[in-house]
Design a protein around this motif. Structure first.
Motif, PDB file in Angstrom:
ATOM      1  N   SER A  68       0.726   3.922  -3.259  1.00 28.66           N
ATOM      2  CA  SER A  68       0.348   5.267  -3.008  1.00 28.66           C
ATOM      3  C   SER A  68       1.728   6.358  -3.475  1.00 28.66           C
ATOM      4  O   SER A  68       1.336   7.293  -3.726  1.00 28.66           O
ATOM      5  CB  SER A  68       0.012   5.490  -1.608  1.00 28.66           C
ATOM      6  OG  SER A  68       1.456   5.201  -0.367  1.00 28.66           O
ATOM      7  N   LYS A 112      -8.818   8.456   0.309  1.00 28.49           N
ATOM      8  CA  LYS A 112      -8.650   8.024   1.870  1.00 28.49           C
ATOM      9  C   LYS A 112      -9.619   7.175   2.340  1.00 28.49           C
ATOM     10  O   LYS A 112     -10.936   7.978   2.314  1.00 28.49           O
ATOM     11  CB  LYS A 112      -8.018   9.091   2.519  1.00 28.49           C
ATOM     12  CG  LYS A 112      -6.873   9.680   2.206  1.00 28.49           C
ATOM     13  CD  LYS A 112      -6.269  10.997   3.137  1.00 28.49           C
ATOM     14  CE  LYS A 112      -5.047  11.566   2.458  1.00 28.49           C
ATOM     15  NZ  LYS A 112      -4.755  12.745   3.583  1.00 28.49           N
ATOM     16  N   ARG A 131       0.691  -1.096   0.000  1.00 24.58           N
ATOM     17  CA  ARG A 131       0.086   0.002  -0.073  1.00 24.58           C
ATOM     18  C   ARG A 131       0.845   1.149   0.262  1.00 24.58           C
ATOM     19  O   ARG A 131       0.501   2.269  -0.496  1.00 24.58           O
ATOM     20  CB  ARG A 131      -0.948   0.069   1.242  1.00 24.58           C
ATOM     21  CG  ARG A 131      -1.928  -0.900   1.077  1.00 24.58           C
ATOM     22  CD  ARG A 131      -3.027  -0.507   2.200  1.00 24.58           C
ATOM     23  NE  ARG A 131      -4.281  -0.019   1.621  1.00 24.58           N
ATOM     24  CZ  ARG A 131      -5.179   0.261   2.267  1.00 24.58           C
ATOM     25  NH1 ARG A 131      -5.343   0.104   3.278  1.00 24.58           N
ATOM     26  NH2 ARG A 131      -6.401   0.810   1.535  1.00 24.58           N
ATOM     27  N   GLN A 180      -4.216  10.826  -7.048  1.00 26.71           N
ATOM     28  CA  GLN A 180      -4.184  10.638  -5.620  1.00 26.71           C
ATOM     29  C   GLN A 180      -5.174   9.544  -5.279  1.00 26.71           C
ATOM     30  O   GLN A 180      -6.348   9.459  -6.039  1.00 26.71           O
ATOM     31  CB  GLN A 180      -4.548  11.901  -4.969  1.00 26.71           C
ATOM     32  CG  GLN A 180      -3.717  12.948  -5.080  1.00 26.71           C
ATOM     33  CD  GLN A 180      -2.572  12.534  -3.735  1.00 26.71           C
ATOM     34  OE1 GLN A 180      -2.844  11.771  -2.948  1.00 26.71           O
ATOM     35  NE2 GLN A 180      -1.420  13.100  -4.252  1.00 26.71           N
ATOM     36  N   GLN A 181      -4.916   8.533  -4.253  1.00 26.78           N
ATOM     37  CA  GLN A 181      -5.998   7.636  -3.994  1.00 26.78           C
ATOM     38  C   GLN A 181      -6.974   8.279  -2.894  1.00 26.78           C
ATOM     39  O   GLN A 181      -6.503   9.101  -2.134  1.00 26.78           O
ATOM     40  CB  GLN A 181      -5.222   6.301  -3.422  1.00 26.78           C
ATOM     41  CG  GLN A 181      -4.549   5.501  -4.470  1.00 26.78           C
ATOM     42  CD  GLN A 181      -3.888   4.188  -3.897  1.00 26.78           C
ATOM     43  OE1 GLN A 181      -3.742   4.370  -2.589  1.00 26.78           O
ATOM     44  NE2 GLN A 181      -3.264   3.539  -4.509  1.00 26.78           N
TER      45      GLN A 181
END
Length: 68
Positions: free
Chosen positions: A55, A67, A51, A64-65
């Protein structure tokens, strides 16, 4: 099942070891085992920090992932 995983790691370790050590060298088996252990440790580290790595790659390319 476990023996297939161990055999695969030893085959991969043997392939890498054969680049650096001759097959008939006395320490070939030890170096092959060390290479297999190193491959295993790298796989566990990759699985553990996947992860964080993903990221970081996403941030590097501007994505951007969300949150959780």
């Amino acid at each position: 099942m476990l023996d297939i995983v161990v055999r695969g790691l030893l085959v991969a370790g043997g392939a890498i070891t054969s680049w650096f050590v001759a097959h008939d060298a006395l320490n070939y088996e030890i170096v092959r085992m060390a290479a297999a252990i190193l491959i295993f440790v790298l796989m566990v580290a990759l699985a553990t920090f996947w992860r964080v790595i993903w990221s970081g790659i996403a941030r590097l390319f501007g994505r951007q992932q969300p949150k959780p």
